[in-house]
Design an enzyme around this catalytic site. Structure first.
Site, PDB file in Angstrom:
ATOM      1  N   HIS A   1       9.598   1.009   0.101  1.00  0.00           N
ATOM      2  CA  HIS A   1       9.845   1.715  -1.111  1.00  0.00           C
ATOM      3  C   HIS A   1      10.710   2.857  -0.961  1.00  0.00           C
ATOM      4  O   HIS A   1      10.521   3.581   0.097  1.00  0.00           O
ATOM      5  CB  HIS A   1       8.905   2.112  -1.944  1.00  0.00           C
ATOM      6  CG  HIS A   1       8.990   2.444  -3.187  1.00  0.00           C
ATOM      7  ND1 HIS A   1       9.411   3.839  -3.735  1.00  0.00           N
ATOM      8  CD2 HIS A   1       8.923   1.699  -4.591  1.00  0.00           C
ATOM      9  CE1 HIS A   1       9.588   3.904  -4.863  1.00  0.00           C
ATOM     10  NE2 HIS A   1       9.307   2.944  -5.341  1.00  0.00           N
TER      11      HIS A   1
ATOM     12  N   ASP B   1       0.457  -4.928  -8.674  1.00  0.00           N
ATOM     13  CA  ASP B   1       0.960  -3.818  -9.124  1.00  0.00           C
ATOM     14  C   ASP B   1       2.186  -3.297  -8.339  1.00  0.00           C
ATOM     15  O   ASP B   1       2.063  -2.607  -7.244  1.00  0.00           O
ATOM     16  CB  ASP B   1      -0.114  -2.723  -8.932  1.00  0.00           C
ATOM     17  CG  ASP B   1      -1.574  -3.256  -9.849  1.00  0.00           C
ATOM     18  OD1 ASP B   1      -1.441  -3.664 -11.062  1.00  0.00           O
ATOM     19  OD2 ASP B   1      -2.633  -3.148  -9.425  1.00  0.00           O
ATOM     20  N   LEU B   2       3.212  -3.011  -9.028  1.00  0.00           N
ATOM     21  CA  LEU B   2       4.531  -2.857  -8.296  1.00  0.00           C
ATOM     22  C   LEU B   2       4.423  -1.755  -7.737  1.00  0.00           C
ATOM     23  O   LEU B   2       4.167  -0.446  -8.286  1.00  0.00           O
ATOM     24  CB  LEU B   2       5.713  -2.794  -9.614  1.00  0.00           C
ATOM     25  CG  LEU B   2       6.960  -2.512  -8.958  1.00  0.00           C
ATOM     26  CD1 LEU B   2       7.225  -3.633  -7.821  1.00  0.00           C
ATOM     27  CD2 LEU B   2       8.038  -2.430  -9.951  1.00  0.00           C
ATOM     28  N   ASP B   3       4.646  -1.683  -6.351  1.00  0.00           N
ATOM     29  CA  ASP B   3       4.787  -0.296  -5.481  1.00  0.00           C
ATOM     30  C   ASP B   3       3.350   0.475  -5.603  1.00  0.00           C
ATOM     31  O   ASP B   3       3.535   1.615  -5.100  1.00  0.00           O
ATOM     32  CB  ASP B   3       5.893   0.515  -5.980  1.00  0.00           C
ATOM     33  CG  ASP B   3       7.228   0.012  -5.886  1.00  0.00           C
ATOM     34  OD1 ASP B   3       7.422  -0.812  -4.993  1.00  0.00           O
ATOM     35  OD2 ASP B   3       8.133   0.219  -6.863  1.00  0.00           O
ATOM     36  N   GLU B   4       2.345  -0.140  -5.766  1.00  0.00           N
ATOM     37  CA  GLU B   4       1.050   0.456  -5.873  1.00  0.00           C
ATOM     38  C   GLU B   4       0.192  -0.174  -4.641  1.00  0.00           C
ATOM     39  O   GLU B   4      -1.100   0.252  -4.867  1.00  0.00           O
ATOM     40  CB  GLU B   4       0.425   0.466  -7.143  1.00  0.00           C
ATOM     41  CG  GLU B   4       1.188   1.046  -8.402  1.00  0.00           C
ATOM     42  CD  GLU B   4       1.176   2.507  -8.065  1.00  0.00           C
ATOM     43  OE1 GLU B   4       0.106   3.118  -7.313  1.00  0.00           O
ATOM     44  OE2 GLU B   4       2.271   3.164  -8.768  1.00  0.00           O
TER      45      GLU B   4
END
Length: 284
Positions: A192, A226-229
C-alpha cells in the site's frame, strides 16, 4: 551435508514448550542454528521459529511432521515444518506501475530473494517485456466489471496449475473480491502506497503534499476482504521536507514501496511471519 529445516509454531503459554521442542530435535539428531521466540503475556500465547539442520539420511519434512504430531497435540500447537532448500513458488500481480515488479525480479535474479518467481499476471499487457527479459512467463488477464468473476477464476486456476505458494500484489490496481481474498488468506501480500492509515483514494502523494507531510511511507500487509486493513507485515518510512513537490514524493514513495514489499515477501518465504489475529509476529 546436513539438510536445513524450519519449524514455526504458536500455542497457549505453559511450562515445557521449549524443552519439548529441543528434546524432539535432539532425539532426531538435529542441531539448532537459529531460534526466536515471543511470549505474548497479554493473550497467554507463545510464538516460536526454530531453524535447524538434520542428518541427510532419514530426515524429511514428512517424517518430522509424523513424529512431531504427538508433541504438538500435547501443547495444542499450530505448527509447520518446511524444508529450507525448497523455495516457495511466487506469482506476482501487476498493473502498469513497474517499480515493485522490477525490484522483485532483480532480487530474484541476484539470489537476494528466497523465492522462485514463476509467473507474472497483469490486467494490462504493458509489463510483459519486463517479465520476458527475465525469462518469466507473463499472463494477461483483463478485468472489467462484467468479467471480474471470470478473471478471478482464471487467477485461481493459474495458482493451482503453477502450484503457487504466495501471491504478491506488486501495485496491482484492482480490488479482489471477498471470496478470492478468503481463498488466498495468509498467502497473498499487498503493498500500500502509504504509511497506513492515511490518504485513501486517488493521487495519495498529491494529498500528502497538500498536507505538508514530513514522512513518506509504504505498508506491506496480508490481503483480506477489508481493503488495506489486513495484518501488517512491514512498514518503511523516509523523511522529506517542505522542498519536496508531488513528483518528488512519488519517487520517494516508490522507494519505500519497493523496500517494504521486498522485505515482506522475503520474510514470508523464509517462514518468519506468524499470523496473530489481525496482527503478525515477524521474526526478522
Amino acid at each position: 551435508m546436513n539438510s536445513e529445516f524450519v519449524l514455526t509454531l504458536s500455542c497457549p503459554e505453559r511450562p515445557g514448550i521449549l524443552h519439548a521442542v529441543t528434546s524432539f530435535l535432539l532425539g532426531h539428531g538435529c542441531d539448532i542454528t537459529e531460534h526466536q521466540q515471543f511470549d505474548d503475556a497479554e493473550h497467554g500465547s507463545v510464538f516460536l521459529r526454530t531453524s535447524f539442520t538434520g542428518p541427510t539420511a532419514g530426515i524429511t519434512v514428512d517424517r518430522l511432521r509424523d513424529t512431531f504430531a504427538s508433541v504438538a497435540d500435547t501443547f495444542r500447537m499450530e505448527w509447520e515444518f518446511r524444508d529450507a532448500a525448497l523455495k516457495p513458488r511466487v506469482l506476482v500481480m501487476v498493473s502498469k506501475f513497474d517499480h515493485c515488479l522490477a525490484d522483485l525480479l532483480y532480487r530474484w535474479r541476484s539470489n537476494a530473494l528466497d523465492a522462485e518467481i514463476v509467473l507474472v499476471v497483469s490486467n494490462h499487457p504493458d509489463l510483459e517485456p519486463l517479465a520476458a527479459a527475465e525469462g518469466v512467463p507473463f499472463e494477461h488477464v483483463p478485468v472489467t466489471a462484467d468479467t471480474k468473476p471470470e478473471a478471478e477464476a482464471r487467477l485461481l486456476a493459474l495458482v493451482e496449475e503453477h502450484r503457487i505458494d504466495l501471491v504478491v500484489l506488486a501495485r496491482y490496481m484492482q480490488v479482489l473480491s471477498d471470496d478470492l481474498c478468503k481463498q488466498l488468506e495468509g498467502r497473498a501480500i499487498n503493498i500500500h502506497h502509504s504509511f497506513l492509515p492515511s490518504f485513501a483514494g486517488a493521487k495519495p502523494y498529491h494529498q500528502a503534499h497538500r498536507r505538508g507531510v514530513k514522512l513518506v511511507g509504504a505498508t506491506a500487509h496480508y490481503v483480506t476482504a477489508d481493503l488495506d486493513e489486513g495484518p501488517i507485515i512491514e512498514q518503511e518510512v523516509i523523511r522529506v521536507d517542505h522542498r519536496a513537490g508531488p513528483d518528488q514524493l512519488v519517487t520517494v514513495g516508490r522507494d519505500a514501496e519497493r523496500l517494504a514489499l521486498a522485505r515482506a515477501v522475503n520474510w514470508h518465504c523464509q517462514g518468519r511471519i506468524l499470523l496473530h489475529g489481525n496482527r503478525t509476529v515477524v521474526f526478522s
